[in-house]
Design an enzyme around this catalytic site. Structure first.
Site, mmCIF file in Angstrom:
data_model
loop_
_atom_site.group_PDB
_atom_site.id
_atom_site.type_symbol
_atom_site.label_atom_id
_atom_site.label_comp_id
_atom_site.label_asym_id
_atom_site.label_seq_id
_atom_site.Cartn_x
_atom_site.Cartn_y
_atom_site.Cartn_z
ATOM 1 N N TRP A 87 -25.578 -45.839 -40.245
ATOM 2 C CA TRP A 87 -26.581 -44.869 -40.704
ATOM 3 C C TRP A 87 -26.788 -43.740 -39.702
ATOM 4 O O TRP A 87 -27.704 -42.946 -39.828
ATOM 5 C CB TRP A 87 -27.894 -45.554 -41.043
ATOM 6 C CG TRP A 87 -28.759 -46.066 -39.917
ATOM 7 C CD1 TRP A 87 -28.479 -46.101 -38.590
ATOM 8 C CD2 TRP A 87 -30.092 -46.599 -40.057
ATOM 9 N NE1 TRP A 87 -29.534 -46.646 -37.881
ATOM 10 C CE2 TRP A 87 -30.532 -46.953 -38.756
ATOM 11 C CE3 TRP A 87 -30.942 -46.820 -41.133
ATOM 12 C CZ2 TRP A 87 -31.788 -47.512 -38.517
ATOM 13 C CZ3 TRP A 87 -32.191 -47.372 -40.884
ATOM 14 C CH2 TRP A 87 -32.606 -47.714 -39.592
ATOM 15 N N THR A 115 -26.707 -53.986 -36.311
ATOM 16 C CA THR A 115 -27.038 -52.858 -35.459
ATOM 17 C C THR A 115 -26.665 -51.546 -36.128
ATOM 18 O O THR A 115 -25.515 -51.343 -36.518
ATOM 19 C CB THR A 115 -26.276 -52.973 -34.124
ATOM 20 O OG1 THR A 115 -26.570 -54.224 -33.512
ATOM 21 C CG2 THR A 115 -26.629 -51.837 -33.189
ATOM 22 N N GLU A 116 -27.636 -50.647 -36.262
ATOM 23 C CA GLU A 116 -27.410 -49.308 -36.807
ATOM 24 C C GLU A 116 -26.729 -49.326 -38.184
ATOM 25 O O GLU A 116 -26.049 -48.387 -38.561
ATOM 26 C CB GLU A 116 -26.579 -48.476 -35.823
ATOM 27 C CG GLU A 116 -27.189 -48.345 -34.445
ATOM 28 C CD GLU A 116 -28.464 -47.512 -34.428
ATOM 29 O OE1 GLU A 116 -28.635 -46.694 -35.341
ATOM 30 O OE2 GLU A 116 -29.279 -47.692 -33.505
ATOM 31 N N LEU A 117 -26.916 -50.406 -38.921
ATOM 32 C CA LEU A 117 -26.289 -50.607 -40.237
ATOM 33 C C LEU A 117 -24.765 -50.524 -40.169
ATOM 34 O O LEU A 117 -24.110 -50.133 -41.133
ATOM 35 C CB LEU A 117 -26.816 -49.618 -41.275
ATOM 36 C CG LEU A 117 -28.300 -49.685 -41.642
ATOM 37 C CD1 LEU A 117 -28.581 -48.871 -42.901
ATOM 38 C CD2 LEU A 117 -28.795 -51.102 -41.831
#
Length: 401
Positions: A296, A146-148
């Protein structure tokens, strides 16, 4: 030869309703079906359908030379299945080309990877693997959190689940250059780091008239890519770039259609993440530490987008502490609802950052302010607690009396 590794993230959450206790039960008690369907259908028309058809056409046109990867959250797959199965058919057609690699992630686009105990994290990854196998017909071997969200501990867990590699953000100062393959600290897991500058030139600055690079053409971007040093260019972005964040009238689809030809004529190749780690040697380690998590999101590229203020942290802690009680009920509906409470978007809407980051956080939010989002979330959690209490004890704990 230098490779371009393009990756697209597809996600829509189930947004919470403006809560007021009524007689509704189950999932519909807390999540707004009408709003969720309305937003899904809007984005499907503007992005999911035209973007996927365009990518499918390009994959077939270039006969294996245009290659890329995608990951699709379980929440979006469920919405597609419920409201527009044609999109799933298009995903299957992409898989059938042999040019597209599908990645695994948490099923609910959740923050479960930030739990100290990653049992729930692993469970959600298995759920996603099962769902995408059933609906799209693929079994991913590469992972995207999730979301890097990434740290050394997460990397070890991902390796233990059998994945060969993971995506992460190319945070400044983390390594000399994101344009190489790395390995995770003290474990056998390859790490691909996002080149955020070249990515954001497309994802964020494409239609920005104030930008010195405007207007961005496929020819111009391919020139920039060809002059970058390194083995690989990891271009990771939201799928909604095409048609939603950058509307069709900006020329974003024309850019996408022209990109493969401009890249290939410059002696660059397109590769999927698994092809990258197979064809290039690692040049060093990525060492973030076990607790210094990167992502990120936003300028900070850490966890502050979701846990940066007291409202967010309190809401997240309330949900985290509910885990053993919810699971003790054995009630599949309650467990499913609780898992959806972990979706990162709910906490994202509570973010109190300003300027450009604040605009991004308010996008797709149904709340008038971060404070309303937090108050509504806590009202839902308190009501949900009464449902869990009743299931465990057989007693009706009415919190409204």
């Amino acid at each position: 030869m230098k490779s371009i590794c393009m990756y697209f993230q597809l996600h829509q959450p189930y947004r919470m309703k403006w809560f007021w206790p009524d007689l509704s039960e189950g999932f519909e008690r807390y999540f707004d079906s009408a709003i969720n369907r309305e937003i899904f259908e809007k984005v499907a028309d503007k992005c999911y359908l035209p973007a996927t058809k365009t990518l499918l056409q390009l994959a077939e046109q270039y006969e294996g030379d245009f290659r890329f990867s995608v990951s699709i959250t379980g929440t979006l797959l469920s919405q597609c299945k419920q409201w527009n199965p044609e999109i799933i058919d298009l995903f299957r057609a992409l898989a059938d080309t042999g040019c597209v690699e599908f990645l695994d992630e948490t099923n609910y686009h959740s923050l479960a990877g930030l739990f100290d105990d990653r049992t729930e994290f692993a469970e959600q990854v298995r759920e996603h693997h099962k769902l995408i196998s059933e609906l799209v017909g693929v079994k991913p071997h590469f992972f995207r959190n999730t979301e890097l969200l990434y740290n050394n501990s997460i990397a070890r867990n991902v390796m233990e689940m059998g994945y060969r590699g993971i995506l992460a953000e190319g945070v400044d100062g983390l390594v000399a250059s994101p344009n190489h393959v790395y390995k995770a600290k003290d474990c056998d897991l390859k790490v691909l780091l996002r080149n955020y500058k070249l990515t954001d030139d497309i994802g964020y600055r494409f239609s920005a008239r104030w930008w010195s690079g405007y207007p961005l053409t496929a020819e111009k971007w391919a020139d920039w890519a060809s002059h970058e040093k390194g083995d690989i260019l990891n271009i990771f972005m939201d799928y909604e770039t095409f048609g939603e964040h950058q509307w069709s009238d900006t020329g974003i689809f024309d850019f996408l259609r022209a990109l493969p030809q401009e890249v290939l004529k410059r002696d660059l190749v397109f590769s999927t993440p698994s092809e990258i780690i197979r064809n290039y040697e690692t040049i060093g380690e990525v060492d973030v530490g076990d607790f210094n998590t990167i992502s990120w999101a936003d300028i900070e590229r850490d966890t502050s987008a979701w846990l940066g203020n007291d409202m967010q942290r309190r809401c997240f802690e309330e949900v985290r502490l509910l885990e053993p009680y919810v699971k003790k009920t054995g009630d599949r509906n309650l467990i499913n609802i609780w898992k959806h409470f972990l979706t990162s978007d709910h906490y994202y809407y509570m973010c109190t950052k300003w300027l450009g980051d604040g605009d991004v956080h308010s996008y797709f939010s149904i709340h008038t302010s971060p404070y309303d989002a937090a108050i509504n979330f806590m009202a839902i959690i308190n009501d949900f607690k009464s449902q869990v209490f009743k299931k465990l004890t057989g007693k009706d704990k009415n919190i409204y009396r």
